[in-house]
Design an enzyme around this catalytic site. Structure first.
Site, mmCIF file in Angstrom:
data_model
loop_
_atom_site.group_PDB
_atom_site.id
_atom_site.type_symbol
_atom_site.label_atom_id
_atom_site.label_comp_id
_atom_site.label_asym_id
_atom_site.label_seq_id
_atom_site.Cartn_x
_atom_site.Cartn_y
_atom_site.Cartn_z
ATOM 1 N N GLU A 1 -5.009 3.373 6.782
ATOM 2 C CA GLU A 1 -4.826 3.353 5.342
ATOM 3 C C GLU A 1 -5.421 4.624 4.746
ATOM 4 O O GLU A 1 -4.953 5.126 3.724
ATOM 5 C CB GLU A 1 -5.500 2.104 4.744
ATOM 6 N N SER B 1 -11.299 -0.116 3.461
ATOM 7 C CA SER B 1 -10.534 -0.534 4.635
ATOM 8 C C SER B 1 -9.885 0.683 5.296
ATOM 9 O O SER B 1 -9.186 1.451 4.641
ATOM 10 C CB SER B 1 -9.444 -1.536 4.246
ATOM 11 N N ARG C 1 0.825 -1.215 0.000
ATOM 12 C CA ARG C 1 0.000 0.000 0.000
ATOM 13 C C ARG C 1 0.860 1.267 0.000
ATOM 14 O O ARG C 1 0.503 2.271 0.616
ATOM 15 C CB ARG C 1 -0.972 0.015 1.193
#
Length: 288
Positions: free
Chosen positions: A281, A211, A162
């Site tokens: 995130e 998320s 990520r």
């Protein structure tokens, strides 16, 4: 390029929260990006990038600076013999549909991921067995330090989980993806299967950012949050989803502060129980 004043940010984010931006610039071409950054710097204002708005949280007081909106940037897809060129403002879902319709494989497991191609490259978006790094060969970006346009190979992007370390201080303008053929019928069935799975396991009926937390090493954020008994826990109009614990949803009247307070509450509870600090995130934008 379009420059707006006091634009309401909640209209541009998947969380549907956020106050006004002092200046809101919609960039459309590559040249617009440099002009927008120069505009912010001439005014000595902080600036922040906003793409599809699916992974960002603006505060209720808004942003007292310049928001550079890339959702209209290079809204094109071009198919060549051995690759596909895709503009940063194209939605990832559009790229998935485009590729599958042409029997091009490698993108099908990205189905259902929200956001733009530019944002997906910048954070190495992924799901199941695929990440954007697996299909990208190179990208073209605006370098905010050098003040110019540069090309980066897959290796130059320095992809990780990520993250793309090589894209810090750089704005993706468009990306080049490799073209591998597969069975069109299989690809379409795979996309349908993934979308149905997402619908059954994720609270898509509510505004969210997807998320909230990155996956901690060797575990899953959703499992840790659920083990803390936090499914359904609410602060104001924000709630930890009862369907998937790594989703914080806006029940309809949430403020940005509700969401931020709930993010921090979840972090504290998980840390107390497991000694693991969950890393968000979602990108949280505050006036600094």
């Amino acid at each position: 390029m379009i420059i707006l004043k006091d634009e309401i940010l909640s209209n541009y984010t998947s969380y549907r929260v956020g106050g006004k931006a002092k200046y809101f610039i919609k960039v459309i071409s590559n040249d617009d990006v440099g002009v927008a950054i120069n505009f912010a710097e001439r005014l000595s204002m902080n600036y922040v990038l906003l793409g599809a708005g699916s992974n960002i949280l603006f505060m209720d007081e808004g942003f007292d600076g310049v928001v550079i909106y890339t959702g209209l940037l290079n809204r094109w897809l071009i198919e060549k013999d051995n690759y596909i060129l895709v503009g940063a403002g194209v939605k990832l879902s559009e790229l998935v549909e485009f590729s599958v319709d042409r029997g091009v494989s490698g993108f099908e497991e990205l189905a259902g991921i929200p956001g733009s191609v530019g944002g997906a490259v910048n954070m190495n978006a992924g799901a199941f067995n695929t990440e954007i790094k697996d299909v990208l060969t190179e990208c073209v970006a605006y370098d905010m330090v050098r003040k110019g346009i540069i090309s980066l190979s897959n290796a130059d992007c320095k992809f990780g989980y990520r993250i793309a370390e090589g894209l810090k201080n750089r704005i993706v303008l468009f990306a080049k993806f490799k073209k591998m053929y597969g069975d069109k019928k299989y690809l379409k069935s795979k996309v349908d299967e993934i979308l149905k799975k997402r619908d059954s396991k994720q609270p898509l009926e509510y505004p969210s950012c997807g998320s909230v937390f990155k996956r901690p090493k060797g575990d899953y954020a959703g499992r840790l949050i659920e083990e803390c008994g936090l499914k359904g826990y609410r602060i104001g109009g924000a709630m930890v989803s009862e369907k998937h614990a790594n989703f914080i949803v806006n029940l309809g009247d949430a403020k940005a502060k509700d969401i931020l307070d709930l993010i921090e509450f979840v972090q504290n509870e998980v840390y107390k129980k497991f000694n693991i600090l969950l890393e968000p995130e979602v990108k949280i934008i505050k006036n600094i």
